[in-house]
Design an enzyme around this catalytic site. Structure first.
Site, PDB file in Angstrom:
ATOM      1  N   GLY A  32       0.833  -1.217   0.000  1.00 29.45           N
ATOM      2  CA  GLY A  32       0.000   0.000   0.000  1.00 29.45           C
ATOM      3  C   GLY A  32       0.863   1.261   0.000  1.00 29.45           C
ATOM      4  N   VAL A  82      18.302   8.269  -2.246  1.00 31.43           N
ATOM      5  CA  VAL A  82      19.062   8.617  -3.461  1.00 31.43           C
ATOM      6  C   VAL A  82      20.117   9.673  -3.149  1.00 31.43           C
ATOM      7  CG1 VAL A  82      18.876   9.675  -5.760  1.00 31.43           C
ATOM      8  CG2 VAL A  82      17.210   7.954  -5.024  1.00 31.43           C
ATOM      9  N   ARG A 103       1.406  -5.036  -6.005  1.00 30.28           N
ATOM     10  CA  ARG A 103       1.394  -6.318  -5.290  1.00 30.28           C
ATOM     11  C   ARG A 103       1.567  -7.409  -6.334  1.00 30.28           C
ATOM     12  NH1 ARG A 103      -2.592  -3.376  -2.084  1.00 30.28           N
ATOM     13  NH2 ARG A 103      -1.703  -3.195  -0.002  1.00 30.28           N
ATOM     14  N   ASP A 126       4.605  -5.033   6.175  1.00 32.78           N
ATOM     15  CA  ASP A 126       5.153  -6.328   6.610  1.00 32.78           C
ATOM     16  C   ASP A 126       5.168  -7.360   5.485  1.00 32.78           C
ATOM     17  OD1 ASP A 126       2.403  -6.429   6.688  1.00 32.78           O
ATOM     18  OD2 ASP A 126       2.307  -7.701   8.464  1.00 32.78           O
ATOM     19  N   THR A 144       3.834   2.553   5.814  1.00 35.76           N
ATOM     20  CA  THR A 144       2.422   2.139   5.775  1.00 35.76           C
ATOM     21  C   THR A 144       1.635   3.059   6.697  1.00 35.76           C
ATOM     22  OG1 THR A 144       0.837   0.493   6.596  1.00 35.76           O
ATOM     23  CG2 THR A 144       3.078   0.268   7.386  1.00 35.76           C
ATOM     24  N   ILE A 145       0.436   3.435   6.267  1.00 36.27           N
ATOM     25  CA  ILE A 145      -0.362   4.326   7.120  1.00 36.27           C
ATOM     26  C   ILE A 145      -0.843   3.605   8.380  1.00 36.27           C
ATOM     27  CG2 ILE A 145      -1.146   5.789   5.205  1.00 36.27           C
ATOM     28  CD1 ILE A 145      -3.932   4.385   5.545  1.00 36.27           C
ATOM     29  N   ASP A 146      -0.793   2.256   8.369  1.00 35.70           N
ATOM     30  CA  ASP A 146      -1.410   1.491   9.460  1.00 35.70           C
ATOM     31  C   ASP A 146      -0.605   1.486  10.758  1.00 35.70           C
ATOM     32  OD1 ASP A 146      -3.295   0.884   7.566  1.00 35.70           O
ATOM     33  OD2 ASP A 146      -2.450  -1.075   7.092  1.00 35.70           O
ATOM     34  N   ASP A 191       1.394  -0.630  11.768  1.00 39.33           N
ATOM     35  CA  ASP A 191       1.208  -1.964  12.362  1.00 39.33           C
ATOM     36  C   ASP A 191       2.472  -2.821  12.284  1.00 39.33           C
ATOM     37  OD1 ASP A 191       1.190  -2.208   9.629  1.00 39.33           O
ATOM     38  OD2 ASP A 191      -0.503  -3.585   9.531  1.00 39.33           O
ATOM     39  N   ARG A 220     -18.298  16.488  12.738  1.00 38.42           N
ATOM     40  CA  ARG A 220     -18.773  16.916  14.054  1.00 38.42           C
ATOM     41  C   ARG A 220     -19.762  18.094  13.931  1.00 38.42           C
ATOM     42  NH1 ARG A 220     -17.570  16.160  19.159  1.00 38.42           N
ATOM     43  NH2 ARG A 220     -15.828  14.733  19.082  1.00 38.42           N
ATOM     44  N   ARG A 231      -6.651  -1.816   8.436  1.00 37.37           N
ATOM     45  CA  ARG A 231      -6.755  -3.286   8.368  1.00 37.37           C
ATOM     46  C   ARG A 231      -7.002  -3.860   9.779  1.00 37.37           C
ATOM     47  NH1 ARG A 231      -1.778  -5.193   4.675  1.00 37.37           N
ATOM     48  NH2 ARG A 231      -0.680  -3.862   6.130  1.00 37.37           N
ATOM     49  N   GLU A 249     -16.659   9.347  21.276  1.00 36.20           N
ATOM     50  CA  GLU A 249     -17.402   8.762  22.394  1.00 36.20           C
ATOM     51  C   GLU A 249     -16.977   7.310  22.622  1.00 36.20           C
ATOM     52  OE1 GLU A 249     -19.733  10.925  23.650  1.00 36.20           O
ATOM     53  OE2 GLU A 249     -19.727   9.539  25.343  1.00 36.20           O
ATOM     54  N   LYS A 295     -25.969  15.586  23.100  1.00 39.95           N
ATOM     55  CA  LYS A 295     -26.954  15.155  22.105  1.00 39.95           C
ATOM     56  C   LYS A 295     -26.328  14.468  20.882  1.00 39.95           C
ATOM     57  CE  LYS A 295     -30.900  17.027  23.741  1.00 39.95           C
ATOM     58  NZ  LYS A 295     -30.547  16.889  25.161  1.00 39.95           N
ATOM     59  N   GLU A 331     -11.572  -0.389  10.302  1.00 41.17           N
ATOM     60  CA  GLU A 331     -12.219  -1.163   9.236  1.00 41.17           C
ATOM     61  C   GLU A 331     -12.123  -2.672   9.471  1.00 41.17           C
ATOM     62  OE1 GLU A 331     -10.218  -0.285   5.548  1.00 41.17           O
ATOM     63  OE2 GLU A 331      -8.296  -0.984   6.310  1.00 41.17           O
ATOM     64  N   GLN A 357      -7.469   8.724   3.158  1.00 40.94           N
ATOM     65  CA  GLN A 357      -6.483   8.653   4.253  1.00 40.94           C
ATOM     66  C   GLN A 357      -5.098   8.235   3.767  1.00 40.94           C
ATOM     67  OE1 GLN A 357      -8.628   6.603   7.874  1.00 40.94           O
ATOM     68  NE2 GLN A 357      -9.717   6.178   5.974  1.00 40.94           N
TER      69      GLN A 357
END
Ligand code: ADP
Length: 329
Positions: A18, A31, A79, A110, A133-135, A137, A162, A179, A195, A222, A230, A261
């Site tokens: 990704g 470089v 990939r 990974d 990676t944005i994750d 992880d 909001r 993921r 919340e 309220k 996800e 994202q």
């Protein structure tokens, strides 16, 4: 830590898996630092696909102009299921030999590192990984390139949502990427005043979320923002919204933030992390280190074996989720 003996003159660099904002800043650093150390650099296009098909192009320092601020990756990414086959990897290694590429820098997640580890163990191709990676992880590094930008992109969207949630007294379920990892969700949830935060490894249940929404309403609150990671299958926010609607009768809306994202101009944090990691990857290769990933530990650069980085799980910070819950009163 694995070591190799030969002198290196030419480094190949590729981005894989990704895309993540900041990958270009990392390519630029590799470089330019490599060139300053009298090494040649070659860009390999589209990740392992380019390795298999020999899609190589020489890179010079001037090619790196005006890319530090750009998201995505100028080398393209991809990939390749074929790279899981030993005979295809053999072909990739022959392409490297023919092009005179002595060592590789792999920027990815990974999965990409598993491929890189195989290149060293099967064919003794020296590889250093940079976590992109944005994750966030990947085990063995506090941060991965792209995470900070993704968190800030999601946060900007939540601040806008909001306004509507507040104007209409609505519950909004915002689904973020990540993921199986709950990093983006827990950071965005804490920073966005959510919340409730649902991640694959937090033991949040719909009943608990409903209880919290009801309690908040009694206190005069309220509108609510709920963040959902996800997980394996995007779209679970719809199931959550259905359950909340049924149990509370409240108008629960869903917003899936999705691929926005992954894109956009990297934050200062990501550019700095990418620049430091890119420089460290070249220096690691010059010291003969390989089969490692550059990581950070309390802001200090480290080297972690690819075996460790790919075999251990990085846990979601559940204390962030706990704190977000306490603060959302
Ligand atoms: P990420 O690097 O973002 O985790 P993927 O998991 O999709 O992305 O992996 C990127 C690519 O790395 C795969 O398409 C495949 O070519 C290669 N790869 C993944 N796992 C392995 C493996 N066990 N052996 C060899 N190559 C692998």
């Amino acid at each position: 830590m694995a070591q190799f003996q030969k002198d290196i003159r030419k480094i190949g660099i590729f981005t894989s898996g990704g895309d993540a904002p900041g990958m270009n800043a990392a390519i630029r650093a590799v470089v330019r630092i490599a060139t300053s150390r009298n090494l040649e650099t070659v860009g390999i296009l589209s990740g392992y696909i380019g390795l298999i098909e020999g899609l190589f192009r020489p890179l010079q320092t001037r090619d790196m102009g005006n890319i530090i601020q750009r998201g995505g990756t100028i080398l393209k990414t991809g990939r390749s299921a074929d790279f899981l086959k030993a005979d295809v990897r053999q072909q990739a290694v022959e392409n490297l030999k023919r092009a005179g590429i002595d060592a590789l820098v792999c920027i990815g997640g990974d999965g990409s590192f598993r491929g890189a580890h195989t290149l060293w163990t099967e064919h003794q191709v020296p590889v250093v990984g940079i976590p992109g990676t944005i994750d966030n992880d990947i085990f063995g590094t506090d941060r991965t390139i792209g995470f900070d930008t993704a968190v800030n992109t999601a946060l900007g969207a939540i601040d806008k949502i909001r306004d509507t949630a507040d104007s209409h007294d609505r519950v909004f379920i915002v689904e973020v990427m990540g993921r199986n990892s709950g990093f983006i969700a827990s950071w965005v949830g804490l920073a966005g005043g959510a919340e409730e935060i649902f991640t694959p490894d937090a033991n949040t249940t719909v009943d608990k979320a409903v209880d919290r929404i009801r309690e908040a309403q009694k206190r005069g609150k309220k509108s609510s923002i709920i963040i959902a990671a996800e997980g394996q299958k995007p779209g679970r926010a719809y199931d959550l919204a259905d359950a909340i609607r049924k149990k509370t009768g409240l108008d629960a809306k869903v917003c899936i933030l999705g691929h926005q994202q992954r894109g956009g101009s990297p934050t200062a944090n990501d550019r700095i992390l990418a620049s430091r990691m890119g420089a460290a990857a070249v220096d690691a290769l010059l010291k003969g280190h390989c089969d490692v990933m550059v990581g950070t530990d309390r802001d200090q650069l480290t080297l972690v074996s690819l075996e460790q980085a790919t075999s251990q799980e990085k846990k979601t910070p559940l204390d962030y989720i706990q704190l977000a819950n306490w603060l959302a009163t």
